[in-house]
Scaffold this motif. Sequence first.
Motif, PDB file in Angstrom:
ATOM      1  N   CYS A   1     -33.294  -4.791  13.369  1.00  0.00           N
ATOM      2  CA  CYS A   1     -34.353  -5.389  14.185  1.00  0.00           C
ATOM      3  C   CYS A   1     -35.122  -4.312  14.927  1.00  0.00           C
ATOM      4  CB  CYS A   1     -33.760  -6.397  15.154  1.00  0.00           C
ATOM      5  SG  CYS A   1     -32.712  -5.661  16.431  1.00  0.00           S
ATOM      6  N   CYS A   2     -34.418  -3.261  15.353  1.00  0.00           N
ATOM      7  CA  CYS A   2     -35.081  -2.154  16.046  1.00  0.00           C
ATOM      8  C   CYS A   2     -36.047  -1.447  15.102  1.00  0.00           C
ATOM      9  CB  CYS A   2     -34.026  -1.184  16.555  1.00  0.00           C
ATOM     10  SG  CYS A   2     -34.549  -0.209  17.959  1.00  0.00           S
ATOM     11  N   ALA A   3     -35.633  -1.206  13.872  1.00  0.00           N
ATOM     12  CA  ALA A   3     -36.499  -0.557  12.888  1.00  0.00           C
ATOM     13  C   ALA A   3     -37.700  -1.432  12.566  1.00  0.00           C
ATOM     14  CB  ALA A   3     -35.703  -0.272  11.616  1.00  0.00           C
ATOM     15  N   LEU A   4     -37.494  -2.754  12.537  1.00  0.00           N
ATOM     16  CA  LEU A   4     -38.592  -3.675  12.259  1.00  0.00           C
ATOM     17  C   LEU A   4     -39.639  -3.616  13.367  1.00  0.00           C
ATOM     18  CD1 LEU A   4     -39.540  -5.902  10.270  1.00  0.00           C
ATOM     19  CD2 LEU A   4     -38.419  -7.551  11.767  1.00  0.00           C
ATOM     20  N   GLN A   5     -39.182  -3.565  14.611  1.00  0.00           N
ATOM     21  CA  GLN A   5     -40.119  -3.482  15.735  1.00  0.00           C
ATOM     22  C   GLN A   5     -40.885  -2.165  15.735  1.00  0.00           C
ATOM     23  OE1 GLN A   5     -38.674  -4.869  19.659  1.00  0.00           O
ATOM     24  NE2 GLN A   5     -36.829  -5.492  18.598  1.00  0.00           N
ATOM     25  N   ILE A   6     -40.194  -1.064  15.471  1.00  0.00           N
ATOM     26  CA  ILE A   6     -40.857   0.245  15.447  1.00  0.00           C
ATOM     27  C   ILE A   6     -41.866   0.314  14.307  1.00  0.00           C
ATOM     28  CG2 ILE A   6     -40.515   2.715  15.181  1.00  0.00           C
ATOM     29  CD1 ILE A   6     -39.596   1.611  17.857  1.00  0.00           C
ATOM     30  N   THR A   7     -41.484  -0.226  13.139  1.00  0.00           N
ATOM     31  CA  THR A   7     -42.404  -0.240  12.005  1.00  0.00           C
ATOM     32  C   THR A   7     -43.641  -1.077  12.309  1.00  0.00           C
ATOM     33  OG1 THR A   7     -40.533  -0.018  10.476  1.00  0.00           O
ATOM     34  CG2 THR A   7     -42.633  -0.752   9.550  1.00  0.00           C
ATOM     35  N   GLY A   8     -43.417  -2.232  12.930  1.00  0.00           N
ATOM     36  CA  GLY A   8     -44.547  -3.062  13.326  1.00  0.00           C
ATOM     37  C   GLY A   8     -45.434  -2.371  14.337  1.00  0.00           C
ATOM     38  N   LEU A   9     -44.825  -1.618  15.241  1.00  0.00           N
ATOM     39  CA  LEU A   9     -45.592  -0.878  16.247  1.00  0.00           C
ATOM     40  C   LEU A   9     -46.447   0.204  15.589  1.00  0.00           C
ATOM     41  CD1 LEU A   9     -45.968  -0.740  19.344  1.00  0.00           C
ATOM     42  CD2 LEU A   9     -44.206   1.027  19.383  1.00  0.00           C
ATOM     43  N   ILE A  10     -45.876   0.897  14.602  1.00  0.00           N
ATOM     44  CA  ILE A  10     -46.630   1.932  13.889  1.00  0.00           C
ATOM     45  C   ILE A  10     -47.776   1.316  13.098  1.00  0.00           C
ATOM     46  CG2 ILE A  10     -46.494   3.677  12.074  1.00  0.00           C
ATOM     47  CD1 ILE A  10     -43.602   4.184  12.953  1.00  0.00           C
ATOM     48  N   PHE A  11     -47.493   0.240  12.374  1.00  0.00           N
ATOM     49  CA  PHE A  11     -48.540  -0.440  11.614  1.00  0.00           C
ATOM     50  C   PHE A  11     -49.653  -0.933  12.538  1.00  0.00           C
ATOM     51  CE2 PHE A  11     -46.212  -1.855   7.481  1.00  0.00           C
ATOM     52  CZ  PHE A  11     -45.916  -0.520   7.222  1.00  0.00           C
ATOM     53  N   GLY A  12     -49.249  -1.538  13.659  1.00  0.00           N
ATOM     54  CA  GLY A  12     -50.237  -2.036  14.599  1.00  0.00           C
ATOM     55  C   GLY A  12     -51.071  -0.927  15.209  1.00  0.00           C
ATOM     56  N   GLY A  13     -50.427   0.209  15.520  1.00  0.00           N
ATOM     57  CA  GLY A  13     -51.161   1.340  16.091  1.00  0.00           C
ATOM     58  C   GLY A  13     -52.161   1.926  15.117  1.00  0.00           C
ATOM     59  N   VAL A  14     -51.732   2.099  13.866  1.00  0.00           N
ATOM     60  CA  VAL A  14     -52.646   2.628  12.853  1.00  0.00           C
ATOM     61  C   VAL A  14     -53.777   1.632  12.591  1.00  0.00           C
ATOM     62  CG1 VAL A  14     -52.848   3.388  10.461  1.00  0.00           C
ATOM     63  CG2 VAL A  14     -50.851   4.028  11.801  1.00  0.00           C
ATOM     64  N   GLY A  15     -53.442   0.341  12.556  1.00  0.00           N
ATOM     65  CA  GLY A  15     -54.465  -0.679  12.365  1.00  0.00           C
ATOM     66  C   GLY A  15     -55.463  -0.717  13.512  1.00  0.00           C
ATOM     67  N   MET A  16     -54.979  -0.499  14.729  1.00  0.00           N
ATOM     68  CA  MET A  16     -55.858  -0.460  15.898  1.00  0.00           C
ATOM     69  C   MET A  16     -56.843   0.702  15.797  1.00  0.00           C
ATOM     70  SD  MET A  16     -54.758   0.189  19.883  1.00  0.00           S
ATOM     71  CE  MET A  16     -54.112   1.818  19.433  1.00  0.00           C
ATOM     72  N   VAL A  17     -56.345   1.883  15.449  1.00  0.00           N
ATOM     73  CA  VAL A  17     -57.216   3.054  15.300  1.00  0.00           C
ATOM     74  C   VAL A  17     -58.207   2.840  14.160  1.00  0.00           C
ATOM     75  CG1 VAL A  17     -57.269   5.515  14.760  1.00  0.00           C
ATOM     76  CG2 VAL A  17     -55.486   4.612  16.265  1.00  0.00           C
ATOM     77  N   GLY A  18     -57.729   2.252  13.059  1.00  0.00           N
ATOM     78  CA  GLY A  18     -58.605   1.989  11.927  1.00  0.00           C
ATOM     79  C   GLY A  18     -59.698   0.977  12.261  1.00  0.00           C
ATOM     80  N   THR A  19     -59.351  -0.023  13.063  1.00  0.00           N
ATOM     81  CA  THR A  19     -60.351  -1.011  13.485  1.00  0.00           C
ATOM     82  C   THR A  19     -61.437  -0.362  14.325  1.00  0.00           C
ATOM     83  OG1 THR A  19     -58.684  -2.765  13.479  1.00  0.00           O
ATOM     84  CG2 THR A  19     -60.691  -3.173  14.738  1.00  0.00           C
ATOM     85  N   LEU A  20     -61.033   0.506  15.234  1.00  0.00           N
ATOM     86  CA  LEU A  20     -62.008   1.223  16.053  1.00  0.00           C
ATOM     87  C   LEU A  20     -62.881   2.128  15.191  1.00  0.00           C
ATOM     88  CD1 LEU A  20     -63.123   2.004  18.832  1.00  0.00           C
ATOM     89  CD2 LEU A  20     -61.297   3.706  19.005  1.00  0.00           C
ATOM     90  N   ALA A  21     -62.260   2.815  14.222  1.00  0.00           N
ATOM     91  CA  ALA A  21     -63.015   3.708  13.344  1.00  0.00           C
ATOM     92  C   ALA A  21     -64.010   2.928  12.493  1.00  0.00           C
ATOM     93  CB  ALA A  21     -62.056   4.496  12.451  1.00  0.00           C
ATOM     94  N   ALA A  22     -63.575   1.799  11.934  1.00  0.00           N
ATOM     95  CA  ALA A  22     -64.479   0.997  11.101  1.00  0.00           C
ATOM     96  C   ALA A  22     -65.643   0.450  11.914  1.00  0.00           C
ATOM     97  CB  ALA A  22     -63.709  -0.153  10.458  1.00  0.00           C
ATOM     98  N   THR A  23     -65.399   0.135  13.169  1.00  0.00           N
ATOM     99  CA  THR A  23     -66.470  -0.382  14.027  1.00  0.00           C
ATOM    100  C   THR A  23     -67.520   0.683  14.302  1.00  0.00           C
ATOM    101  OG1 THR A  23     -64.875  -1.868  15.092  1.00  0.00           O
ATOM    102  CG2 THR A  23     -66.964  -1.519  16.226  1.00  0.00           C
ATOM    103  N   ILE A  24     -67.088   1.917  14.485  1.00  0.00           N
ATOM    104  CA  ILE A  24     -68.006   2.998  14.844  1.00  0.00           C
ATOM    105  C   ILE A  24     -68.681   3.602  13.624  1.00  0.00           C
ATOM    106  CG2 ILE A  24     -68.153   5.272  15.922  1.00  0.00           C
ATOM    107  CD1 ILE A  24     -65.799   4.482  17.683  1.00  0.00           C
TER     108      ILE A  24
END
Length: 203
Positions: free
Chosen positions: A3-26
């Motif tokens: 469960c800990c690995a699942l949360q960390i993986t989700g956090l990494i995916f979410g962080g990369v997705g957040m940066v990608g969303t900002l990049a695509a917007t700009i």
Amino acid sequence: MACCALQITGLIFGGVGMVGTLAATIMPQWRVSAHIESNIVVFETIWEGLWMNCVSQMGIRLQCKFYKSILALPPSLEAFRALMCIAVLLSIIAFLLAIVGVKYTRRTKENPQSISIFILVAGIAFLLTGILVLIPVSWTGGSIIHDFYNPKVPTPLKRELGAALYVGWASAALLIAAGAMYCSFWCWAGKSPKSREHIYDKK
């Protein structure tokens, strides 16, 4: 540990997705000029984004110009701007909630219901963000493909898929994956108190 690995993986995916969303917007490369038919030697490449137009001359000189009038923009472009800005804000909120959820899960083992709420809200926020990103990106991509194969559209006005669209699709996929991870973790941890205790005992 799982469960800990699942949360960390989700956090990494979410962080990369957040940066990608900002990049695509700009990024201005939503629509890129199509070099087809007899145009073998091309000196200029046109980029069209949500906020500006850019002209690249032989890959050396780049000139960009922001759209001056908001009222003169097409309604679809205004809507896409709004959706992407909301997606950026929502992705930041979801990422912060995910961080709080991960930290809270490690620190408090006696109140699993509060932990589940943080994880669930972060998962839902990630899912909503991914859907918000998919709408303008997919709509723009479909419009470009439709116009490209439409014989009524003049050749100089035809466009190709820009890099920002691919960044948006990848970001949406990561955000939806992160949301699915957190929601599935909440469902798994919330089956019964015994299952929650079993999760925490493993930590």
